[in-house]
Write a protein that holds these residues in place. Structure first.
Motif, PDB file in Angstrom:
ATOM      1  N   LEU A  73      19.832  -3.581  30.931  1.00 22.94           N
ATOM      2  CA  LEU A  73      20.663  -3.991  29.795  1.00 22.94           C
ATOM      3  C   LEU A  73      22.124  -4.108  30.223  1.00 22.94           C
ATOM      4  CD1 LEU A  73      20.899  -4.535  26.693  1.00 22.94           C
ATOM      5  CD2 LEU A  73      21.348  -2.089  26.430  1.00 22.94           C
ATOM      6  N   ALA A  74      22.580  -3.159  31.044  1.00 21.33           N
ATOM      7  CA  ALA A  74      23.965  -3.205  31.538  1.00 21.33           C
ATOM      8  C   ALA A  74      24.200  -4.465  32.364  1.00 21.33           C
ATOM      9  CB  ALA A  74      24.257  -1.959  32.379  1.00 21.33           C
ATOM     10  N   LEU A  75      23.227  -4.806  33.215  1.00 22.33           N
ATOM     11  CA  LEU A  75      23.345  -6.033  34.017  1.00 22.33           C
ATOM     12  C   LEU A  75      23.394  -7.258  33.113  1.00 22.33           C
ATOM     13  CD1 LEU A  75      23.313  -7.634  36.675  1.00 22.33           C
ATOM     14  CD2 LEU A  75      20.821  -7.419  36.704  1.00 22.33           C
ATOM     15  N   TYR A  76      22.529  -7.273  32.102  1.00 22.84           N
ATOM     16  CA  TYR A  76      22.512  -8.405  31.167  1.00 22.84           C
ATOM     17  C   TYR A  76      23.859  -8.568  30.475  1.00 22.84           C
ATOM     18  CZ  TYR A  76      22.015 -10.859  26.777  1.00 22.84           C
ATOM     19  OH  TYR A  76      22.238 -11.711  25.724  1.00 22.84           O
ATOM     20  N   GLU A  77      24.396  -7.466  29.927  1.00 24.38           N
ATOM     21  CA  GLU A  77      25.664  -7.561  29.187  1.00 24.38           C
ATOM     22  C   GLU A  77      26.781  -8.057  30.108  1.00 24.38           C
ATOM     23  OE1 GLU A  77      25.675  -7.579  26.153  1.00 24.38           O
ATOM     24  OE2 GLU A  77      24.107  -6.258  25.413  1.00 24.38           O
ATOM     25  N   ALA A  78      26.790  -7.579  31.355  1.00 27.84           N
ATOM     26  CA  ALA A  78      27.833  -8.007  32.299  1.00 27.84           C
ATOM     27  C   ALA A  78      27.709  -9.499  32.605  1.00 27.84           C
ATOM     28  CB  ALA A  78      27.734  -7.188  33.585  1.00 27.84           C
ATOM     29  N   VAL A  79      26.490  -9.961  32.865  1.00 30.00           N
ATOM     30  CA  VAL A  79      26.260 -11.376  33.198  1.00 30.00           C
ATOM     31  C   VAL A  79      26.525 -12.268  31.982  1.00 30.00           C
ATOM     32  CG1 VAL A  79      24.446 -13.055  33.766  1.00 30.00           C
ATOM     33  CG2 VAL A  79      24.638 -10.952  35.081  1.00 30.00           C
ATOM     34  N   HIS A  80      26.061 -11.803  30.823  1.00 25.63           N
ATOM     35  CA  HIS A  80      26.160 -12.622  29.606  1.00 25.63           C
ATOM     36  C   HIS A  80      27.586 -12.706  29.067  1.00 25.63           C
ATOM     37  CE1 HIS A  80      25.409 -13.078  25.070  1.00 25.63           C
ATOM     38  NE2 HIS A  80      25.182 -14.239  25.611  1.00 25.63           N
ATOM     39  N   LEU A  81      28.311 -11.574  29.130  1.00 26.99           N
ATOM     40  CA  LEU A  81      29.629 -11.523  28.489  1.00 26.99           C
ATOM     41  C   LEU A  81      30.776 -11.895  29.423  1.00 26.99           C
ATOM     42  CD1 LEU A  81      29.289  -8.203  26.434  1.00 26.99           C
ATOM     43  CD2 LEU A  81      29.216 -10.540  25.540  1.00 26.99           C
ATOM     44  N   ASN A  82      30.631 -11.613  30.717  1.00 27.35           N
ATOM     45  CA  ASN A  82      31.786 -11.749  31.603  1.00 27.35           C
ATOM     46  C   ASN A  82      31.538 -12.781  32.705  1.00 27.35           C
ATOM     47  OD1 ASN A  82      33.698 -11.183  33.824  1.00 27.35           O
ATOM     48  ND2 ASN A  82      34.321  -9.464  32.547  1.00 27.35           N
ATOM     49  N   ARG A  83      32.226 -13.905  32.610  1.00 29.58           N
ATOM     50  CA  ARG A  83      32.049 -14.975  33.612  1.00 29.58           C
ATOM     51  C   ARG A  83      32.463 -14.509  34.999  1.00 29.58           C
ATOM     52  NH1 ARG A  83      32.609 -20.580  33.054  1.00 29.58           N
ATOM     53  NH2 ARG A  83      31.479 -20.345  34.988  1.00 29.58           N
ATOM     54  N   ASN A  84      33.442 -13.587  35.048  1.00 32.77           N
ATOM     55  CA  ASN A  84      33.917 -13.100  36.353  1.00 32.77           C
ATOM     56  C   ASN A  84      32.857 -12.271  37.078  1.00 32.77           C
ATOM     57  OD1 ASN A  84      36.602 -14.142  35.922  1.00 32.77           O
ATOM     58  ND2 ASN A  84      36.916 -12.460  34.498  1.00 32.77           N
ATOM     59  N   PHE A  85      31.923 -11.698  36.316  1.00 33.54           N
ATOM     60  CA  PHE A  85      30.906 -10.847  36.934  1.00 33.54           C
ATOM     61  C   PHE A  85      29.926 -11.658  37.781  1.00 33.54           C
ATOM     62  CE2 PHE A  85      27.033  -8.265  37.120  1.00 33.54           C
ATOM     63  CZ  PHE A  85      27.555  -7.043  37.515  1.00 33.54           C
ATOM     64  N   ILE A  86      29.809 -12.944  37.471  1.00 35.04           N
ATOM     65  CA  ILE A  86      28.889 -13.820  38.216  1.00 35.04           C
ATOM     66  C   ILE A  86      29.177 -13.752  39.720  1.00 35.04           C
ATOM     67  CG2 ILE A  86      28.241 -16.238  38.591  1.00 35.04           C
ATOM     68  CD1 ILE A  86      26.964 -15.176  36.090  1.00 35.04           C
ATOM     69  N   THR A  87      30.467 -13.641  40.076  1.00 34.37           N
ATOM     70  CA  THR A  87      30.823 -13.588  41.502  1.00 34.37           C
ATOM     71  C   THR A  87      30.266 -12.324  42.161  1.00 34.37           C
ATOM     72  OG1 THR A  87      32.910 -12.443  41.057  1.00 34.37           O
ATOM     73  CG2 THR A  87      32.987 -14.834  41.072  1.00 34.37           C
ATOM     74  N   VAL A  88      30.106 -11.253  41.371  1.00 36.71           N
ATOM     75  CA  VAL A  88      29.616  -9.970  41.901  1.00 36.71           C
ATOM     76  C   VAL A  88      28.159 -10.094  42.357  1.00 36.71           C
ATOM     77  CG1 VAL A  88      29.137  -7.551  41.294  1.00 36.71           C
ATOM     78  CG2 VAL A  88      31.220  -8.654  40.473  1.00 36.71           C
ATOM     79  N   LEU A  89      27.401 -10.978  41.707  1.00 31.19           N
ATOM     80  CA  LEU A  89      25.980 -11.127  42.036  1.00 31.19           C
ATOM     81  C   LEU A  89      25.758 -11.468  43.507  1.00 31.19           C
ATOM     82  CD1 LEU A  89      24.762 -13.188  38.945  1.00 31.19           C
ATOM     83  CD2 LEU A  89      24.302 -10.780  39.399  1.00 31.19           C
ATOM     84  N   ALA A  90      26.680 -12.251  44.068  1.00 24.63           N
ATOM     85  CA  ALA A  90      26.505 -12.710  45.450  1.00 24.63           C
ATOM     86  C   ALA A  90      27.284 -11.875  46.450  1.00 24.63           C
ATOM     87  CB  ALA A  90      26.938 -14.176  45.553  1.00 24.63           C
ATOM     88  N   GLN A  91      27.964 -10.846  45.954  1.00 23.22           N
ATOM     89  CA  GLN A  91      28.819 -10.030  46.822  1.00 23.22           C
ATOM     90  C   GLN A  91      27.974  -9.053  47.629  1.00 23.22           C
ATOM     91  OE1 GLN A  91      32.606  -9.753  45.299  1.00 23.22           O
ATOM     92  NE2 GLN A  91      32.684 -10.452  47.270  1.00 23.22           N
ATOM     93  N   SER A  92      28.134  -9.067  48.960  1.00 25.39           N
ATOM     94  CA  SER A  92      27.408  -8.080  49.763  1.00 25.39           C
ATOM     95  C   SER A  92      28.103  -6.727  49.609  1.00 25.39           C
ATOM     96  CB  SER A  92      27.369  -8.493  51.232  1.00 25.39           C
ATOM     97  OG  SER A  92      28.678  -8.625  51.723  1.00 25.39           O
ATOM     98  N   HIS A  93      27.367  -5.646  49.851  1.00 24.72           N
ATOM     99  CA  HIS A  93      27.879  -4.318  49.544  1.00 24.72           C
ATOM    100  C   HIS A  93      28.057  -3.462  50.780  1.00 24.72           C
ATOM    101  CE1 HIS A  93      27.709  -4.791  45.261  1.00 24.72           C
ATOM    102  NE2 HIS A  93      26.464  -5.202  45.328  1.00 24.72           N
ATOM    103  N   PRO A  94      29.258  -3.429  51.359  1.00 19.37           N
ATOM    104  CA  PRO A  94      29.471  -2.569  52.526  1.00 19.37           C
ATOM    105  C   PRO A  94      29.227  -1.091  52.221  1.00 19.37           C
ATOM    106  CG  PRO A  94      31.565  -3.438  51.690  1.00 19.37           C
ATOM    107  CD  PRO A  94      30.468  -4.168  50.986  1.00 19.37           C
ATOM    108  N   GLU A  95      29.453  -0.676  50.967  1.00 21.44           N
ATOM    109  CA  GLU A  95      29.259   0.739  50.627  1.00 21.44           C
ATOM    110  C   GLU A  95      27.794   1.150  50.641  1.00 21.44           C
ATOM    111  OE1 GLU A  95      31.937   0.519  46.996  1.00 21.44           O
ATOM    112  OE2 GLU A  95      31.903   2.633  47.468  1.00 21.44           O
ATOM    113  N   MET A  96      26.925   0.170  50.575  1.00 20.48           N
ATOM    114  CA  MET A  96      25.505   0.482  50.502  1.00 20.48           C
ATOM    115  C   MET A  96      24.863   0.528  51.885  1.00 20.48           C
ATOM    116  SD  MET A  96      24.717  -1.879  47.230  1.00 20.48           S
ATOM    117  CE  MET A  96      23.033  -1.401  46.921  1.00 20.48           C
ATOM    118  N   GLY A  97      25.688   0.534  52.918  1.00 20.05           N
ATOM    119  CA  GLY A  97      25.165   0.667  54.269  1.00 20.05           C
ATOM    120  C   GLY A  97      24.488  -0.584  54.760  1.00 20.05           C
ATOM    121  N   LEU A  98      24.990  -1.736  54.268  1.00 22.48           N
ATOM    122  CA  LEU A  98      24.311  -2.981  54.603  1.00 22.48           C
ATOM    123  C   LEU A  98      24.993  -3.755  55.718  1.00 22.48           C
ATOM    124  CD1 LEU A  98      23.602  -4.104  50.961  1.00 22.48           C
ATOM    125  CD2 LEU A  98      22.093  -2.923  52.513  1.00 22.48           C
TER     126      LEU A  98
END
Length: 689
Positions: free
Chosen positions: A300-325
């Motif tokens: 639900l949190a992911l949905y609200e972020a994607v649905h309400l905030n256009r800026n969050f769309i960029t986060v979807l493709a962001q790789s995560h250095p903090e996640m040990g990747l």
């Protein structure tokens, strides 16, 4: 000496025959539950109370034991306790603050539990009193905000979030919880953002903060202006948005990891051997054994972020250095997972600081990949209600993504190629795909793979019509983008065409059973129009001219299915029944497919007769197709590249109300006594200065 035992607030010596002794805090609670002011005889009563270790079980039990009339008699003392709790939140001594927070949790839950049938205004009056409600709740929210934003104890912050989650989820339907009006007026939105933007706070409290935000956004979202919706929609701080994305990715990733562990454990077990020996009749049962509890709150949190905030769309493709990747981490990565207290059981929602496991030869991942893997797991089994809701929400999120111009740009970007190892349902007629043979492709290929996988694996008696409609709509929206931007995607389109034709075949084979429950012509029309998209505009987005030829080959090869569909819809459109209009729409939509079949079939038969060939090869059929395009006449069909945009309020309100109710119950259920116990908290405050 005999060892002292403690139970339900009573102290007794096991070897003695004396009357059991009550611990001091229980005696003080008993004084509050009288009609007298407890501070009359002891002016330091409230000061002393908050130095005592809270007995949550006794306090809540005492509240629950009273009936409404008895509770009203001690209302003044309850109000007084509530107000002194709020005052104690401003104390310097952290032990007082801890005890005040826990007492507030018990009070709110106990009073609500007792007054389930009464209105929210009665609850407010019972807890704090109408005359003082506004000021008291303002002070409470300001204190919680200060504690969440301060540099102090992480345990205090954790307990503040627990109290807020307790406050929000105390009713099943959060929109009926009128105490939340004060949470709307005295916003803690900035405090939540601060937690998400700070790596340390996010690691400790990110999960609870994200779940809290998702719930607050859903308070009376259709009836009034919700400030949390407004504020979430305009957040543009990169660190905050990335922090939120990271928390969601970690929770989904933990689910994926647990599922994979259980799957491997299951496959190596005796049951797996038995399944292989007997055949695949037990596949469904085997699969149920490896199910892991779904996480609708984080979804639900992911949905609200994607649905309400256009800026969050960029986060979807962001790789995560903090996640040990990353191949070379820039900083040490903590290995101790942090359990989010009191939202869902740690077993399903542990926030790990590293996403595990990734495919062996994939160096990086992102939120979208993690989400697609999660979706591929929960969408396998839609018979279970929670998984059905999760599957639906996954498809709604993908619908929002498929409509977004920027999301489509990175989905189709040739320079952003990934191997996405989706989970595939065990089926008799196909082998398990080898993970290592997966090619690196643009992310849209994984989305299409997921849609094809769903189409192929859910043709069953309990037909999930709603999910199929959403699935076809997602494919259509992606094709509309490809046509508009002339993106030539190198994808195995034949798999999609084959899946769609088999779906039409299934709808026809089960016409009677399905028509009793569903309007199958809506879905049939959407599938036929997908083919019309390929026929009319395929030359602008299919990767090569030969791909377009293969489309015609598939239509001709499977012409019997289209002929049967035409016969079925013609029969129903000429009868004056309830399906006359929807069936006639499919009849009209089939015009070009029928034109292709009627044009090429005689040519193929003629070619076979002239060359004395009983059965033509694929290359020979393609040769006939290529040499006879010129004489083919097709009708131009309007609106094939148009679609109705997603709208939550008009079409999905009932689904989200039910979903949020389910999440609220689950979060409240898991705010258990043990998660609110003091032992761990008091380790931080071993002395009172």
């Amino acid at each position: 000496m005999a060892q002292a035992e403690k139970k339900g607030g009573l102290l007794r010596k096991s070897s003695a025959s004396k009357k059991p002794l009550k611990e001091k805090v229980v005696l003080m609670y008993d004084e509050i539950f009288t009609t007298e002011d407890p501070s009359k005889c002891n002016p330091r009563f409230w000061e002393e109370l908050f130095l005592m270790k809270v007995n949550l079980e006794y306090l809540e039990g005492k509240l629950e034991a009273l009936d409404g009339e008895e509770l009203m008699k001690i209302k003044d003392n309850i109000n007084c306790l509530f107000q002194h709790c709020i005052q104690a939140l401003g104390e310097e001594h952290p032990i007082r603050v801890v005890n005040a927070l826990q007492t507030l949790c018990a009070l709110i839950r106990g009073v609500h539990q007792k007054n389930k049938s009464t209105s929210g205004f009665d609850i407010i009056n019972m807890l704090v009193g109408f005359d003082k409600a506004e000021l008291c709740m303002k002070n409470l929210m300001e204190s919680l905000d200060s504690l969440l934003c301060a540099e102090g104890s992480e345990s205090l912050k954790s307990l503040c979030l627990k109290l807020l989650l307790c406050l929000v989820t105390v009713t099943d339907n959060i929109s009926q919880n009128t105490i939340l009006e004060y949470v709307m007026i005295n916003s803690i939105f900035e405090a939540i953002l601060q937690i998400l933007s700070s790596p340390l706070s996010r690691r400790e409290h990110g999960y609870d903060a994200v779940v809290l935000l998702a719930l607050l956004v859903n308070y009376r979202k259709y009836e009034s202006v919700n400030p949390y919706i407004v504020k979430l929609s305009i957040v543009d701080d990169e660190a905050t948005l990335n922090g939120m994305g990271l928390v969601i990715a970690q929770a989904l990733s933990e689910y994926n990891r647990q599922y994979k562990d259980k799957e491997e454990e299951h496959q190596s077990g005796f049951f797996s051997a038995l399944t292989n020996m007997v055949g695949s009749m037990f596949i469904a049962d085997a699969d149920e054994k490896i199910s892991v509890q779904t996480n609708e709150a984080i979804l639900l949190a992911l949905y609200e972020a994607v649905h309400l905030n256009r800026n969050f769309i960029t986060v979807l493709a962001q790789s995560h250095p903090e996640m040990g990747l990353m191949t070379t981490p820039t900083s040490p990565i903590p290995t101790t997972p942090v359990t989010p207290l009191g939202t869902t059981p740690p077993s399903s929602d542990v926030i790990s600081s590293a996403e595990l496991p990734l495919d062996a030869d994939v160096q990086t991942s992102n939120l979208l990949i993690t989400f697609l893997k999660y979706s591929s797991i929960v969408m396998q089994d839609t018979k279970d209600e929670h998984r059905l809701h999760s599957g639906k929400l996954c498809l709604i999120i993908l619908t929002c993504i498929a409509e977004d111009q920027y999301a489509n740009a990175f989905l189709h970007d040739d320079n952003m190629n990934f191997r996405v190892n989706l989970h595939r349902m065990p089926m008799r007629h196909r082998k398990k795909a080898a993970d290592k043979n997966l090619p690196c492709r643009p992310l849209v290929c994984a989305v299409l793979d997921l849609m094809v996988e769903f189409i192929v694996t859910h043709m069953m008696k309990e037909f999930p019509m709603d999910l199929y409609v959403r699935c076809i709509q997602i494919v259509h929206k992606l094709l509309c983008y490809q046509k508009k931007c002339r993106v030539r995607l190198h994808y195995t389109w034949r798999e999609l065409w084959s899946a769609l034709i088999n779906l039409l075949k299934f709808l026809m084979s089960n016409e009677t059973v399905l028509l009793a429950k569903h309007n199958i012509f809506t879905l049939a029309l959407m599938v036929v129009n997908l083919f019309n998209m390929f026929i009319t505009y395929g030359d602008t987005f299919l990767p090569t001219p030969s791909s377009y030829d293969e489309l015609y080959y598939e239509i001709i090869r499977m012409h019997q299915n289209f002929d049967n569909l035409y016969s079925m819809v013609l029969r129903l459109s000429t009868n004056a029944g309830q399906w006359k209009e929807p069936a006639s729409k499919v009849t009209h939509a089939l015009v070009n497919i029928r034109a292709i079949i009627n044009h090429f079939n005689p040519k193929i038969e003629s070619y076979a007769a002239v060359n004395h060939i009983s059965q033509l090869s694929e290359d020979q059929v393609l040769e006939v197709v290529r040499s006879n395009y010129d004489t083919l006449t097709l009708k131009l069909q309007d609106g094939l590249d148009q679609y109705e945009r997603y709208s939550e309020q008009h079409k999905e309100a009932a689904f989200f109300k039910e979903l949020v109710r389910s999440i609220s119950i689950n979060v409240r259920k898991n705010l258990a006594f043990n998660t609110l116990s003091q032992e761990l908290l008091l380790k931080e405050f071993s002395t009172i200065s």
